[in-house]
Design an enzyme around this catalytic site. Sequence first.
Site, PDB file in Angstrom:
ATOM      1  N   LYS A  10       0.826  -1.225   0.000  1.00 47.92           N
ATOM      2  CA  LYS A  10       0.000   0.000   0.000  1.00 47.92           C
ATOM      3  C   LYS A  10       0.854   1.268   0.000  1.00 47.92           C
ATOM      4  CE  LYS A  10      -4.280  -1.772   1.947  1.00 47.92           C
ATOM      5  NZ  LYS A  10      -3.993  -3.150   1.513  1.00 47.92           N
ATOM      6  N   ASP A  69       9.842  -3.140  -8.708  1.00 51.90           N
ATOM      7  CA  ASP A  69      10.648  -3.872  -7.747  1.00 51.90           C
ATOM      8  C   ASP A  69      11.759  -2.931  -7.314  1.00 51.90           C
ATOM      9  OD1 ASP A  69      10.460  -6.570  -6.549  1.00 51.90           O
ATOM     10  OD2 ASP A  69      12.602  -6.577  -6.956  1.00 51.90           O
ATOM     11  N   PHE A 152       7.975   5.007   4.188  1.00 56.84           N
ATOM     12  CA  PHE A 152       7.870   3.598   4.582  1.00 56.84           C
ATOM     13  C   PHE A 152       9.244   2.931   4.457  1.00 56.84           C
ATOM     14  CE2 PHE A 152       8.083   1.326   0.457  1.00 56.84           C
ATOM     15  CZ  PHE A 152       7.965   2.397  -0.421  1.00 56.84           C
TER      16      PHE A 152
HETATM   17  P1  ITT Z   1       5.317  -5.790  -4.028  1.00 57.88           P
HETATM   18  O1  ITT Z   1       6.299  -6.824  -4.480  1.00 57.88           O
HETATM   19  O2  ITT Z   1       3.941  -6.328  -3.738  1.00 57.88           O
HETATM   20  O3  ITT Z   1       5.272  -4.603  -4.938  1.00 57.88           O
HETATM   21  P2  ITT Z   1       7.158  -5.483  -1.765  1.00 57.88           P
HETATM   22  O4  ITT Z   1       7.114  -4.714  -0.489  1.00 57.88           O
HETATM   23  O5  ITT Z   1       7.418  -6.971  -1.673  1.00 57.88           O
HETATM   24  O6  ITT Z   1       5.809  -5.197  -2.603  1.00 57.88           O
HETATM   25  P3  ITT Z   1       9.681  -5.195  -3.121  1.00 57.88           P
HETATM   26  O7  ITT Z   1       9.838  -6.651  -3.285  1.00 57.88           O
HETATM   27  O8  ITT Z   1      10.007  -4.303  -4.272  1.00 57.88           O
HETATM   28  O9  ITT Z   1       8.207  -4.793  -2.691  1.00 57.88           O
HETATM   29  O10 ITT Z   1      10.524  -4.788  -1.849  1.00 57.88           O
HETATM   30  C1  ITT Z   1      11.006  -3.551  -1.717  1.00 57.88           C
HETATM   31  C2  ITT Z   1      11.360  -3.272  -0.282  1.00 57.88           C
HETATM   32  O11 ITT Z   1      12.364  -2.257  -0.346  1.00 57.88           O
HETATM   33  C3  ITT Z   1      10.175  -2.670   0.465  1.00 57.88           C
HETATM   34  O12 ITT Z   1       9.475  -3.618   1.209  1.00 57.88           O
HETATM   35  C4  ITT Z   1      10.853  -1.625   1.340  1.00 57.88           C
HETATM   36  O13 ITT Z   1      11.323  -2.212   2.509  1.00 57.88           O
HETATM   37  C5  ITT Z   1      12.064  -1.204   0.507  1.00 57.88           C
HETATM   38  N1  ITT Z   1      11.739   0.003  -0.296  1.00 57.88           N
HETATM   39  C6  ITT Z   1      11.413   0.089  -1.609  1.00 57.88           C
HETATM   40  N2  ITT Z   1      11.174   1.360  -1.977  1.00 57.88           N
HETATM   41  C7  ITT Z   1      11.340   2.087  -0.883  1.00 57.88           C
HETATM   42  C8  ITT Z   1      11.213   3.450  -0.598  1.00 57.88           C
HETATM   43  O14 ITT Z   1      10.843   4.327  -1.515  1.00 57.88           O
HETATM   44  N3  ITT Z   1      11.459   3.865   0.636  1.00 57.88           N
HETATM   45  C9  ITT Z   1      11.833   2.998   1.593  1.00 57.88           C
HETATM   46  N4  ITT Z   1      11.959   1.679   1.429  1.00 57.88           N
HETATM   47  C10 ITT Z   1      11.715   1.223   0.208  1.00 57.88           C
END
Ligand code: ITT
Length: 200
Positions: A10, A69, A152
Amino acid sequence: MELVVATRNKDKLREIKALLKSFPVKVFSLDSFKGVPEIMEDGKTLEDNAIKKAVQVSKFLKKFAVADDSGLEVEYLDGDPGVYSARFSGKGATYKSNNEKLLRLLRGVPLVRRKACFKCVIAAADKGRVIGIAEGVCNGKISFVSKGDNGFGYDPVFIPDGCKKTFAEMDPAWKNKISHRSKALVKAKKIISKYLSLYL
Ligand code: ITT
């Protein structure tokens, strides 16, 4: 035009929606659809995982989809957590436990050796076929303590270059001007616009 964002995160969705505000698409996430199978994020790179998510979702829903990702690469940790950012602290990982592990691993490391970057790869696919890939990078460093309540994930421990505050201490609109995700989306919007005008 409908655009499915292949995510259940989210926080990411909120940022993507804000970044697509003036783009002429109606944005949906996986939560708007029933029965979309869980996708194993077992790729070796962010690009592998972004492609896998976009292709599988667009194929299953027979719609245009994009997937993000993203991850944090820390120089002192040889690029970790990288593709494992979401599950850095193991099974049941939370944003808090991931940040705690990161700060623990960097305890005593001086500022000059705390360089890091956020990377975001966005893949676009239509009905199972890849349309394009876009990448955005934001360079910075890891703070000594966790600070701020906005954003986040690793935002409370990431200070982008040229700033004194962590992403989590900033106004979200400011993060959206300089983030890895906004840079990737600027490129992704060009890919999507071109595809839509040529093929739909
Ligand atoms: P989806 O695969 O469902 O999109 P996910 O949370 O599993 O969601 P990812 O595999 O891309 O997404 O994991 C990325 C992680 O990296 C995410 O859970 C955050 O902890 C971190 N992350 C990614 N973008 C970020 C941001 O803009 N700010 C802070 N942390 C971020």
